[in-house]
Motif scaffolding. Sequence first.
Motif, short mmCIF file in Angstrom:
data_model
loop_
_atom_site.label_atom_id
_atom_site.label_comp_id
_atom_site.label_asym_id
_atom_site.label_seq_id
_atom_site.Cartn_x
_atom_site.Cartn_y
_atom_site.Cartn_z
N GLY A 25 0.77 -1.24 0.00
CA GLY A 25 0.00 0.00 0.00
C GLY A 25 0.80 1.28 0.00
O GLY A 25 0.24 2.37 0.07
N ILE A 38 2.04 3.26 -2.20
CA ILE A 38 1.99 3.48 -3.65
C ILE A 38 2.92 4.60 -4.11
O ILE A 38 3.63 4.48 -5.12
N ILE A 73 0.15 0.82 -11.35
CA ILE A 73 -0.33 1.84 -10.42
C ILE A 73 -1.47 2.63 -11.05
O ILE A 73 -2.52 2.85 -10.43
N SER A 105 -4.48 -0.15 -11.46
CA SER A 105 -5.07 -0.74 -10.26
C SER A 105 -5.38 0.28 -9.17
O SER A 105 -6.40 0.17 -8.50
N TYR A 106 -4.53 1.27 -9.01
CA TYR A 106 -4.72 2.26 -7.94
C TYR A 106 -5.58 3.43 -8.40
O TYR A 106 -6.52 3.83 -7.72
N TYR A 153 -5.03 -4.01 -4.40
CA TYR A 153 -4.08 -3.38 -5.33
C TYR A 153 -3.33 -4.44 -6.12
O TYR A 153 -3.17 -4.33 -7.34
#
Length: 428
Positions: free
Chosen positions: A225, A227, A254, A257-258, A415
Motif C-alpha cells: 500500500g 503506492i 499503479i 489498479s490504484y 491493489y
Amino acid sequence: MKTIIQCICLLLALTVLISCVQEPEVFKTNKSDYDHFLVSGPLKTIPANLQFEVEANSDSMQLPDLWNLTDDNMQIFKETGDVKFLKNSAKTLKKAIEMATIEKPGFIRALSNNYMLQHRFKEALLLAEEARALGTDVEATQSLLFDLHMELGNYGLANKYLDSIKDVSSYEYLVRLARWNDFKGHSDSAIKLMEKATEKAEISQNEDLLLCSYVHLADYYGATGHIEKAYKLYLKALQISPQDANAKKGIAWIVYSYERNGIEALRILDSITQKNKSPEYYLLKAEIAAFIDDDMLRVQALDDYYKMAGKNTDYGDMYNAHNVDFLLSMDVEHRAYELAQEEVSIRPTPESYGWLAYSLLHLGEKEKSMKVIEEHVIGVTHEPAILQRAAEIYKANGKQDKVKALKEELLGATYELGPIKEAEVASL
C-alpha cells in the motif's frame, strides 16, 4: 453572546481540523514524470546477426569474447523479450564451459541462471550441483541453489541454503532474505531488508544492482500500500534504464489498479510493446481492455498472446502457467488440465498446484480440486491471486467459513489483484 460566538468559532475550527484529518491528500501520478520515458529509443546493442556469431567464429573466440557476447545477448533479451537471444546466450555459455578451466564454475552458474529463466529448472539444478562440486565461489553457488529451490517449491531446502550464506553485510544475502520473508508473509520485514540491500546498491553505484533493487523494493512497497514510494522508485529505475519494461509495467499497474485509469495504463503498456515482445504484456492488455469494456481490444490482445506464446514452441515451458489461465478463459478445460499437470511435474509450487486445482474445478471435479489446494496451497503461500482461486474452489464446495476467512485476507490485497479480480473477490 460572546461566549456563544466563541463556541461557534471553536466548533468551526474543530470541524476544519477533523476534515483535514479525515481527508488526507490523495497521491496521484503525473504524466510529466514519465512521458519522456515512453518514447521508444534505440537498443543498447545492435542485434543484427548476433545470434549467429558463436557458430561463425567459435574457433577463434576467446573466453572474454564469449562472456561479452553472452552479456550482449542477455541485454537484448531484456529489452526485446525475444527468446532467441536468451537461447543464444545459453549456446555461448555452453561453448565457454567447454573452453574454461579456472573460470568454469562461473560460466556453469551463468548457464544455470539462464536455464532458470527458460523454466528448465531441473537442468538448472543439475548445473548448480555441478558448480558446487567444483568447490569454488561457494557462496555464489549456495545463493543460486536457494533461488532454484524457491522456484521448485523445495522451501525447506531453500531455507537451509539461505542459512548457509548468512551475512547481514552481504547484498546478495539481504535480497534473498527479503524474498524469504515475503514468501512467509512477513511483508514489513521484507521491506526493511530490501531497503538495506538498496542502500548497499546505492553505495556501490552499480547500475545493474540499483536497477534491480529499485524495481524489487517498489514491488514490495506497492503490495503493502505504499503506492507513492513505489511510484518514485519506478521513476528512479527509469532514470537508470529509460527503456526498462519492469519499471514501466510497475507504473502502468499503479495507473490501472490504484487510479483506475485503464486508458492511460494501456498507453504506457503500448510504449513497452513497441519494443518488448514478451507475451505476458498482452495478457495484461486484455485484462485492462476488459476493465474499460473494450471487447475488440481484449480479443485482439488475447489473439496476440496466443500467436506469441500459445503457438510458439520457442518459449518451451516459460509460459505454462499463463497458458493454463488463457486456456481456461477460452473454455479449453481439458488441455488446461493437461498443461497444469505438466507444470506440476516441472515445478511443484503452490502456484502450479493452484492452477491444477482450478482446472479441475473447471472440469467439474470440485472435491478433487479442494483436496489439491488443501494439500499443496493453503498454509503454504500468501500470494493473493493463488488464494483467490482457492476461495472460489471453497465456494464451489460450500465451505463458506473458509471462503469468508480468505475473503477478508484478499480484501486487503486489492491493489495486487487489480480491479477485475477485486470485483470477483467481492462476489465470493
